[in-house]
Design a protein around this motif. Structure first.
Motif, PDB file in Angstrom:
ATOM      1  N   ARG A  74      11.834  13.749  -4.639  1.00 54.45           N
ATOM      2  CA  ARG A  74      12.794  13.693  -3.531  1.00 54.45           C
ATOM      3  C   ARG A  74      12.118  14.098  -2.212  1.00 54.45           C
ATOM      4  O   ARG A  74      12.312  13.464  -1.168  1.00 54.45           O
ATOM      5  CB  ARG A  74      13.983  14.610  -3.826  1.00 54.45           C
ATOM      6  CG  ARG A  74      14.907  14.104  -4.924  1.00 54.45           C
ATOM      7  CD  ARG A  74      16.158  14.964  -5.005  1.00 54.45           C
ATOM      8  NE  ARG A  74      17.014  14.538  -6.102  1.00 54.45           N
ATOM      9  CZ  ARG A  74      17.000  15.080  -7.311  1.00 54.45           C
ATOM     10  NH1 ARG A  74      16.151  16.089  -7.567  1.00 54.45           N
ATOM     11  NH2 ARG A  74      17.802  14.639  -8.250  1.00 54.45           N
ATOM     12  N   LYS A  75      11.349  15.177  -2.266  1.00 53.33           N
ATOM     13  CA  LYS A  75      10.673  15.634  -1.054  1.00 53.33           C
ATOM     14  C   LYS A  75       9.671  14.589  -0.564  1.00 53.33           C
ATOM     15  O   LYS A  75       9.598  14.281   0.637  1.00 53.33           O
ATOM     16  CB  LYS A  75       9.950  16.961  -1.335  1.00 53.33           C
ATOM     17  CG  LYS A  75      10.875  18.125  -1.603  1.00 53.33           C
ATOM     18  CD  LYS A  75      10.067  19.383  -1.921  1.00 53.33           C
ATOM     19  CE  LYS A  75      10.988  20.540  -2.276  1.00 53.33           C
ATOM     20  NZ  LYS A  75      10.217  21.768  -2.632  1.00 53.33           N
ATOM     21  N   ARG A  76       8.920  14.045  -1.518  1.00 53.08           N
ATOM     22  CA  ARG A  76       7.889  13.072  -1.135  1.00 53.08           C
ATOM     23  C   ARG A  76       8.504  11.800  -0.586  1.00 53.08           C
ATOM     24  O   ARG A  76       8.006  11.217   0.395  1.00 53.08           O
ATOM     25  CB  ARG A  76       7.007  12.763  -2.351  1.00 53.08           C
ATOM     26  CG  ARG A  76       5.801  11.904  -2.032  1.00 53.08           C
ATOM     27  CD  ARG A  76       4.901  12.607  -1.067  1.00 53.08           C
ATOM     28  NE  ARG A  76       3.799  11.735  -0.652  1.00 53.08           N
ATOM     29  CZ  ARG A  76       3.271  11.729   0.545  1.00 53.08           C
ATOM     30  NH1 ARG A  76       3.762  12.532   1.492  1.00 53.08           N
ATOM     31  NH2 ARG A  76       2.268  10.933   0.833  1.00 53.08           N
ATOM     32  N   ILE A  77       9.593  11.334  -1.202  1.00 58.43           N
ATOM     33  CA  ILE A  77      10.273  10.119  -0.722  1.00 58.43           C
ATOM     34  C   ILE A  77      10.775  10.321   0.698  1.00 58.43           C
ATOM     35  O   ILE A  77      10.651   9.444   1.561  1.00 58.43           O
ATOM     36  CB  ILE A  77      11.435   9.750  -1.665  1.00 58.43           C
ATOM     37  CG1 ILE A  77      10.887   9.176  -2.974  1.00 58.43           C
ATOM     38  CG2 ILE A  77      12.381   8.754  -1.010  1.00 58.43           C
ATOM     39  CD1 ILE A  77      11.927   8.957  -4.031  1.00 58.43           C
ATOM     40  N   LEU A 100      12.206   2.640  -1.580  1.00 59.22           N
ATOM     41  CA  LEU A 100      12.271   4.096  -1.745  1.00 59.22           C
ATOM     42  C   LEU A 100      13.683   4.541  -2.110  1.00 59.22           C
ATOM     43  O   LEU A 100      13.877   5.396  -2.984  1.00 59.22           O
ATOM     44  CB  LEU A 100      11.820   4.799  -0.465  1.00 59.22           C
ATOM     45  CG  LEU A 100      10.325   4.716  -0.152  1.00 59.22           C
ATOM     46  CD1 LEU A 100      10.045   5.326   1.221  1.00 59.22           C
ATOM     47  CD2 LEU A 100       9.505   5.427  -1.220  1.00 59.22           C
ATOM     48  N   GLU A 101      14.675   3.945  -1.431  1.00 54.36           N
ATOM     49  CA  GLU A 101      16.061   4.299  -1.750  1.00 54.36           C
ATOM     50  C   GLU A 101      16.420   3.866  -3.172  1.00 54.36           C
ATOM     51  O   GLU A 101      17.230   4.503  -3.851  1.00 54.36           O
ATOM     52  CB  GLU A 101      17.003   3.639  -0.740  1.00 54.36           C
ATOM     53  CG  GLU A 101      16.877   4.218   0.671  1.00 54.36           C
ATOM     54  CD  GLU A 101      17.655   3.420   1.704  1.00 54.36           C
ATOM     55  OE1 GLU A 101      18.247   2.380   1.313  1.00 54.36           O
ATOM     56  OE2 GLU A 101      17.678   3.821   2.881  1.00 54.36           O
ATOM     57  N   GLY A 102      15.794   2.776  -3.617  1.00 55.64           N
ATOM     58  CA  GLY A 102      16.070   2.293  -4.980  1.00 55.64           C
ATOM     59  C   GLY A 102      15.522   3.202  -6.079  1.00 55.64           C
ATOM     60  O   GLY A 102      15.832   3.011  -7.255  1.00 55.64           O
ATOM     61  N   LEU A 103      14.686   4.154  -5.682  1.00 58.79           N
ATOM     62  CA  LEU A 103      14.150   5.096  -6.679  1.00 58.79           C
ATOM     63  C   LEU A 103      15.140   6.212  -7.010  1.00 58.79           C
ATOM     64  O   LEU A 103      14.907   6.990  -7.940  1.00 58.79           O
ATOM     65  CB  LEU A 103      12.848   5.722  -6.160  1.00 58.79           C
ATOM     66  CG  LEU A 103      11.640   4.777  -6.028  1.00 58.79           C
ATOM     67  CD1 LEU A 103      10.446   5.531  -5.453  1.00 58.79           C
ATOM     68  CD2 LEU A 103      11.265   4.190  -7.387  1.00 58.79           C
TER      69      LEU A 103
END
Length: 414
Positions: A74-77, A100-103
């Motif tokens: 979450r932090k890295r995204i 990224l949101e799809g992760l």
């Protein structure tokens, strides 16, 4: 400029070398490369986009492979998304943000997997710690003062190697484990303190025994001193163990005193035994003479008289060597027993009380026979042959008993 495709299709270059990228919010400047071919200028910023795309790929792969925790992901995204939004790069930046949101679903899935795995691990850890606590409490209640120390040390190392579980449970289990270890340690120290006190007491007792034994070692009062040494040995055994490095030394001192006395006694008795060897021969001759003459089963008064004569001569002969005492005494005892057994049998045979009991028994049996005969006669007179036969069969049995009782009465009266 020919029609472009791929990431480059999201950018353009002005005549002055300014490079633009197209985003959902509109076109924005990403940089300027003056005096450069437009294609080269655009390619420079496309490579930056491709680097961002590789970073997104790597982030996704690490998340799927479990190399990155959900919280770290979450932090890295968030960091990568922020860098993409304002990136000086040419390409489909919005698509990268969408990837990224799809992760997020994958992050939630991995978070649930981790939560489940952590729950399993916590349960296994709880069970392991409860088993360790149970073992620790069992050791604390026992008396394995040597093995228990090593086992507590091993359990503590195992405890440290296990992960923590929820604080309340972990603290409660640790409190029980620590309490058990403290209890064991206190009991062990108390036990060793008591043992040390007992050993010091045993040391004092054994030193006192050695002091008593020292003058006895040179005594020539063989009988009394032998008994004294036996008493001292019993006290020595009852005293218990002194400290190990001292106990062996004390025993050697006491054993030396005993050996000094008993060796001297044995030497003296060996000399004395040789002096008594003639008495042995004399007593053997007495037994050889009287054994065939004393026959209480044939002549009890004569046997008793001869036995008294034997005892008088036996006493006059005196002591014999120790190694011959048992055999001679056994032969004499055998004669004594034969006379006594015959006396007992004779008394029993002539016992007035026994004779009266046998006579009374015979009278009672005769009365039973008379009663049965009367009943049999009455049964016959009323025609009851079966009952009459039963009474007469019973009379036959009682008659046998009567004969035995009368024989016993005659024997006692003989």
């Amino acid at each position: 400029m020919s029609e472009m495709s791929g990431p480059a299709s999201f950018g353009r270059v002005d005549a002055d070398g300014t490079v633009y990228v197209r985003t959902p919010e509109g076109e924005r400047t990403v940089g300027q490369v003056p005096d450069a071919d437009p294609a080269e200028a655009l390619a420079f910023y496309v490579r930056r986009f491709e680097n961002l795309s590789v970073e997104v790929d790597l982030l996704e792969n690490r998340l799927r492979g479990g190399a990155l925790s959900p919280d770290e992901a979450r932090k890295r995204i968030a960091q990568v998304k922020e860098s993409i939004h304002d990136a000086a790069a040419v390409g489909d930046l919005a698509a990268l943000e969408t990837r990224l949101e799809g992760l997020q679903p994958l992050i939630e899935e991995k978070s649930e997997e981790r939560k489940a795995a952590r729950a399993v691990q916590n349960e296994e850890t709880r069970q392991a710690k409860e088993a360790m606590v149970a073992e620790a409490e069992k050791i604390a209640a026992g008396s394995d003062w040597r093995g228990g120390v090593n086992r507590f040390r091993d359990l503590l190392e195992q405890w440290k190697a296990l992960p923590r579980i929820d604080k309340a449970t972990d603290d409660a289990l640790w409190h029980r484990f620590s309490t058990a270890r403290t209890t064991y340690t206190r009991r062990r120290k108390h036990q060793f303190a008591e043992q040390n006190a007992q050993r010091e007491g045993a040391k004092a007792l054994k030193e006192a025994i050695i002091a008593e034994a020292t003058p006895l070692a040179t005594s020539e009062d063989w009988g009394q001193t032998s008994r004294d040494f036996r008493d001292l040995m019993q006290r020595w055994k009852a005293a218990g163990s002194a400290p190990r490095d001292i106990d062996d030394k004390l025993w050697k001192q006491f054993r030396t005193l005993q050996d000094t006395f008993f060796n001297a006694r044995n030497n003296a008795q060996s000399v004395q035994d040789e002096e008594f060897r003639g008495n042995q021969v004399a007593k053997e001759a007495l037994l050889d003479e009287y054994e065939p003459q004393i026959r209480p089963e044939d002549d009890l008064p004569g046997a008793k008289r001869l036995y008294r004569e034997l005892l008088e001569k036996w006493a006059e002969v005196g002591m014999v060597p120790r190694d011959s005492m048992r055999g001679l005494d056994s032969r004499l005892h055998k004669i004594e027993q034969s006379v006594k057994q015959r006396e007992d049998a004779e008394w029993k045979r002539t016992d007035p009380q026994a004779r009266e009991l046998a006579t009374d028994t015979a009278r009672k049996i005769q009365a039973q026979i008379d009663d049965l005969a009367e009943k049999a006669d009455k049964a016959e007179s009323r025609g009851d042959a079966r009952r009459a036969k039963e009474h007469r069969d019973a009379i036959s049995t009682y008659q046998t008993w009567l004969e035995q009782a009368e024989r016993a009465a005659r024997d006692y009266g003989a």
